[in-house]
Design a protein around this motif. Structure first.
Motif, PDB file in Angstrom:
ATOM      1  N   ASN A  36       0.793  -1.237   0.000  1.00 53.67           N
ATOM      2  CA  ASN A  36       0.000   0.000   0.000  1.00 53.67           C
ATOM      3  C   ASN A  36       0.824   1.285   0.000  1.00 53.67           C
ATOM      4  OD1 ASN A  36      -2.546  -1.185  -0.221  1.00 53.67           O
ATOM      5  ND2 ASN A  36      -2.638  -1.545   1.983  1.00 53.67           N
ATOM      6  N   VAL A  37       2.083   1.193  -0.353  1.00 58.08           N
ATOM      7  CA  VAL A  37       2.932   2.375  -0.501  1.00 58.08           C
ATOM      8  C   VAL A  37       3.450   2.385  -1.944  1.00 58.08           C
ATOM      9  CG1 VAL A  37       5.003   3.595   0.270  1.00 58.08           C
ATOM     10  CG2 VAL A  37       3.616   2.329   1.924  1.00 58.08           C
ATOM     11  N   PHE A  38       3.139   3.478  -2.646  1.00 60.37           N
ATOM     12  CA  PHE A  38       3.460   3.562  -4.067  1.00 60.37           C
ATOM     13  C   PHE A  38       4.380   4.736  -4.329  1.00 60.37           C
ATOM     14  CE2 PHE A  38      -0.512   1.451  -3.550  1.00 60.37           C
ATOM     15  CZ  PHE A  38      -0.471   0.408  -4.458  1.00 60.37           C
ATOM     16  N   GLU A  39       5.263   4.545  -5.304  1.00 65.06           N
ATOM     17  CA  GLU A  39       6.122   5.617  -5.766  1.00 65.06           C
ATOM     18  C   GLU A  39       5.923   5.737  -7.272  1.00 65.06           C
ATOM     19  OE1 GLU A  39      10.777   5.953  -6.215  1.00 65.06           O
ATOM     20  OE2 GLU A  39      10.164   6.198  -4.120  1.00 65.06           O
ATOM     21  N   ALA A  40       5.580   6.935  -7.714  1.00 67.27           N
ATOM     22  CA  ALA A  40       5.352   7.190  -9.136  1.00 67.27           C
ATOM     23  C   ALA A  40       6.341   8.229  -9.627  1.00 67.27           C
ATOM     24  CB  ALA A  40       3.925   7.686  -9.356  1.00 67.27           C
ATOM     25  N   GLU A  41       6.717   8.102 -10.871  1.00 68.57           N
ATOM     26  CA  GLU A  41       7.516   9.125 -11.524  1.00 68.57           C
ATOM     27  C   GLU A  41       6.623   9.805 -12.547  1.00 68.57           C
ATOM     28  OE1 GLU A  41      11.039   7.232 -13.056  1.00 68.57           O
ATOM     29  OE2 GLU A  41      12.054   7.501 -11.135  1.00 68.57           O
ATOM     30  N   GLU A  43       6.506  12.965 -15.387  1.00 67.19           N
ATOM     31  CA  GLU A  43       7.251  13.951 -16.167  1.00 67.19           C
ATOM     32  C   GLU A  43       6.578  15.309 -16.051  1.00 67.19           C
ATOM     33  OE1 GLU A  43       7.576  12.649 -20.196  1.00 67.19           O
ATOM     34  OE2 GLU A  43       8.516  10.763 -19.630  1.00 67.19           O
ATOM     35  N   GLY A  44       7.383  16.315 -15.879  1.00 65.73           N
ATOM     36  CA  GLY A  44       6.911  17.695 -15.847  1.00 65.73           C
ATOM     37  C   GLY A  44       8.031  18.546 -16.389  1.00 65.73           C
ATOM     38  N   THR A  45       8.270  19.697 -15.783  1.00 70.28           N
ATOM     39  CA  THR A  45       9.440  20.488 -16.143  1.00 70.28           C
ATOM     40  C   THR A  45      10.693  19.642 -15.935  1.00 70.28           C
ATOM     41  OG1 THR A  45       8.246  22.435 -15.381  1.00 70.28           O
ATOM     42  CG2 THR A  45      10.614  22.680 -15.747  1.00 70.28           C
ATOM     43  N   GLU A  46      10.619  18.821 -14.898  1.00 77.12           N
ATOM     44  CA  GLU A  46      11.643  17.815 -14.589  1.00 77.12           C
ATOM     45  C   GLU A  46      10.905  16.511 -14.327  1.00 77.12           C
ATOM     46  OE1 GLU A  46      14.084  19.037 -11.287  1.00 77.12           O
ATOM     47  OE2 GLU A  46      14.214  21.089 -12.032  1.00 77.12           O
ATOM     48  N   LEU A  47      11.619  15.459 -13.985  1.00 78.57           N
ATOM     49  CA  LEU A  47      10.996  14.205 -13.580  1.00 78.57           C
ATOM     50  C   LEU A  47      10.762  14.280 -12.076  1.00 78.57           C
ATOM     51  CD1 LEU A  47      10.073  11.435 -14.614  1.00 78.57           C
ATOM     52  CD2 LEU A  47      12.326  10.563 -13.991  1.00 78.57           C
ATOM     53  N   TYR A  48       9.494  14.246 -11.668  1.00 83.69           N
ATOM     54  CA  TYR A  48       9.146  14.370 -10.256  1.00 83.69           C
ATOM     55  C   TYR A  48       8.742  13.019  -9.683  1.00 83.69           C
ATOM     56  CZ  TYR A  48       9.150  19.318 -11.333  1.00 83.69           C
ATOM     57  OH  TYR A  48       9.532  20.574 -11.736  1.00 83.69           O
ATOM     58  N   THR A  49       9.024  12.849  -8.408  1.00 81.63           N
ATOM     59  CA  THR A  49       8.656  11.629  -7.702  1.00 81.63           C
ATOM     60  C   THR A  49       7.481  11.935  -6.784  1.00 81.63           C
ATOM     61  OG1 THR A  49      10.939  10.844  -7.760  1.00 81.63           O
ATOM     62  CG2 THR A  49       9.468   9.837  -6.131  1.00 81.63           C
ATOM     63  N   VAL A  50       6.456  11.096  -6.880  1.00 82.79           N
ATOM     64  CA  VAL A  50       5.270  11.225  -6.034  1.00 82.79           C
ATOM     65  C   VAL A  50       5.163   9.964  -5.198  1.00 82.79           C
ATOM     66  CG1 VAL A  50       2.759  11.470  -5.979  1.00 82.79           C
ATOM     67  CG2 VAL A  50       4.081  12.623  -7.763  1.00 82.79           C
ATOM     68  N   CYS A  65       4.981  15.068  -3.137  1.00 82.23           N
ATOM     69  CA  CYS A  65       5.596  15.266  -4.449  1.00 82.23           C
ATOM     70  C   CYS A  65       6.795  16.175  -4.261  1.00 82.23           C
ATOM     71  CB  CYS A  65       4.599  15.894  -5.429  1.00 82.23           C
ATOM     72  SG  CYS A  65       5.316  16.177  -7.078  1.00 82.23           S
ATOM     73  N   ASP A  66       7.872  15.874  -4.969  1.00 81.00           N
ATOM     74  CA  ASP A  66       9.076  16.686  -4.802  1.00 81.00           C
ATOM     75  C   ASP A  66       9.148  17.882  -5.765  1.00 81.00           C
ATOM     76  OD1 ASP A  66       9.693  15.307  -7.145  1.00 81.00           O
ATOM     77  OD2 ASP A  66      11.557  14.430  -6.382  1.00 81.00           O
ATOM     78  N   CYS A  67       8.003  18.225  -6.386  1.00 80.16           N
ATOM     79  CA  CYS A  67       7.976  19.422  -7.232  1.00 80.16           C
ATOM     80  C   CYS A  67       7.914  20.672  -6.341  1.00 80.16           C
ATOM     81  CB  CYS A  67       6.784  19.382  -8.195  1.00 80.16           C
ATOM     82  SG  CYS A  67       5.184  19.793  -7.454  1.00 80.16           S
ATOM     83  N   PRO A  68       8.189  21.841  -6.892  1.00 80.24           N
ATOM     84  CA  PRO A  68       8.207  23.062  -6.072  1.00 80.24           C
ATOM     85  C   PRO A  68       6.830  23.681  -5.792  1.00 80.24           C
ATOM     86  CG  PRO A  68       8.892  23.565  -8.315  1.00 80.24           C
ATOM     87  CD  PRO A  68       8.738  22.067  -8.230  1.00 80.24           C
ATOM     88  N   LYS A  76      -0.617  18.820  -9.539  1.00 83.81           N
ATOM     89  CA  LYS A  76      -1.063  18.047 -10.695  1.00 83.81           C
ATOM     90  C   LYS A  76      -0.324  16.710 -10.812  1.00 83.81           C
ATOM     91  CE  LYS A  76       2.001  20.854 -13.549  1.00 83.81           C
ATOM     92  NZ  LYS A  76       2.010  21.952 -14.498  1.00 83.81           N
ATOM     93  N   HIS A  77       0.907  16.648 -10.345  1.00 81.15           N
ATOM     94  CA  HIS A  77       1.668  15.401 -10.398  1.00 81.15           C
ATOM     95  C   HIS A  77       1.052  14.356  -9.462  1.00 81.15           C
ATOM     96  CE1 HIS A  77       4.547  18.811 -11.052  1.00 81.15           C
ATOM     97  NE2 HIS A  77       4.589  18.197 -12.231  1.00 81.15           N
ATOM     98  N   GLN A  78       0.587  14.818  -8.294  1.00 78.96           N
ATOM     99  CA  GLN A  78      -0.068  13.911  -7.362  1.00 78.96           C
ATOM    100  C   GLN A  78      -1.379  13.396  -7.940  1.00 78.96           C
ATOM    101  OE1 GLN A  78       0.452  16.878  -4.226  1.00 78.96           O
ATOM    102  NE2 GLN A  78       1.074  15.196  -2.865  1.00 78.96           N
TER     103      GLN A  78
END
Length: 154
Positions: A36-41, A43-50, A65-68, A76-78
């Protein structure tokens, strides 16, 4: 907030952008790192990890999310990652060996689909879009053809 109704809790503009990212295949992978723990990549301005953590009822108990972006609780990445995780979980719970309806449709285009054993491995770890599934099948077919021509495969 639940994975099945998170849309009710996220600002419409962010939701719309997240849907666009999801629909345009900006989610490049989803991995279940623990139960039940997921990590997604994404793509955005950079590759973000959610990161998304769920409880047993699919309630989202933690996400990052590690975006700013810092204008609201969710970006939006989440949203794109939530959609990908939901799709992945729904397909796995139905017992499908494939990621989506699109990947099933692509099998009719390519005559030599990826064997079920490999699909199961892929579906547990990665979210594949139709173009990525077609590329994987192309690579699989190419590998099989190379083995045939070199005599490795009868």
């Amino acid at each position: 907030m639940n994975l099945n109704n998170f849309e009710n809790y996220i600002e419409k503009k962010i939701l719309s952008r997240g849907y666009d990212y999801y629909e345009n295949n900006y989610v490049t992978s989803v991995e279940e790192t623990e139960e039940n723990v997921f990590e997604a990549e994404v793509e955005g301005t950079e590759l973000y990890t959610v990161e998304v953590e769920l409880d047993d009822q699919a309630n989202i108990i933690d996400t990052f999310c590690d975006c700013p972006y810092d204008m609201d609780d969710y970006c939006k990445h989440q949203v794109a990652a939530f959609l990908a995780v939901r799709d992945m979980k729904n397909n796995l719970s139905k017992g499908n060996n494939q990621i989506s309806q699109n990947s099933r449709d692509s099998e009719s285009v390519l005559k030599s689909p990826v064997p079920k054993k490999e699909k199961r491995l892929i579906s547990k770890k990665y979210y594949l879009t139709e173009p990525k599934m077609n590329w994987l099948k192309f690579c699989w077919i190419s590998l099989q053809n190379m083995k045939k021509s070199s005599g490795e495969l009868n």
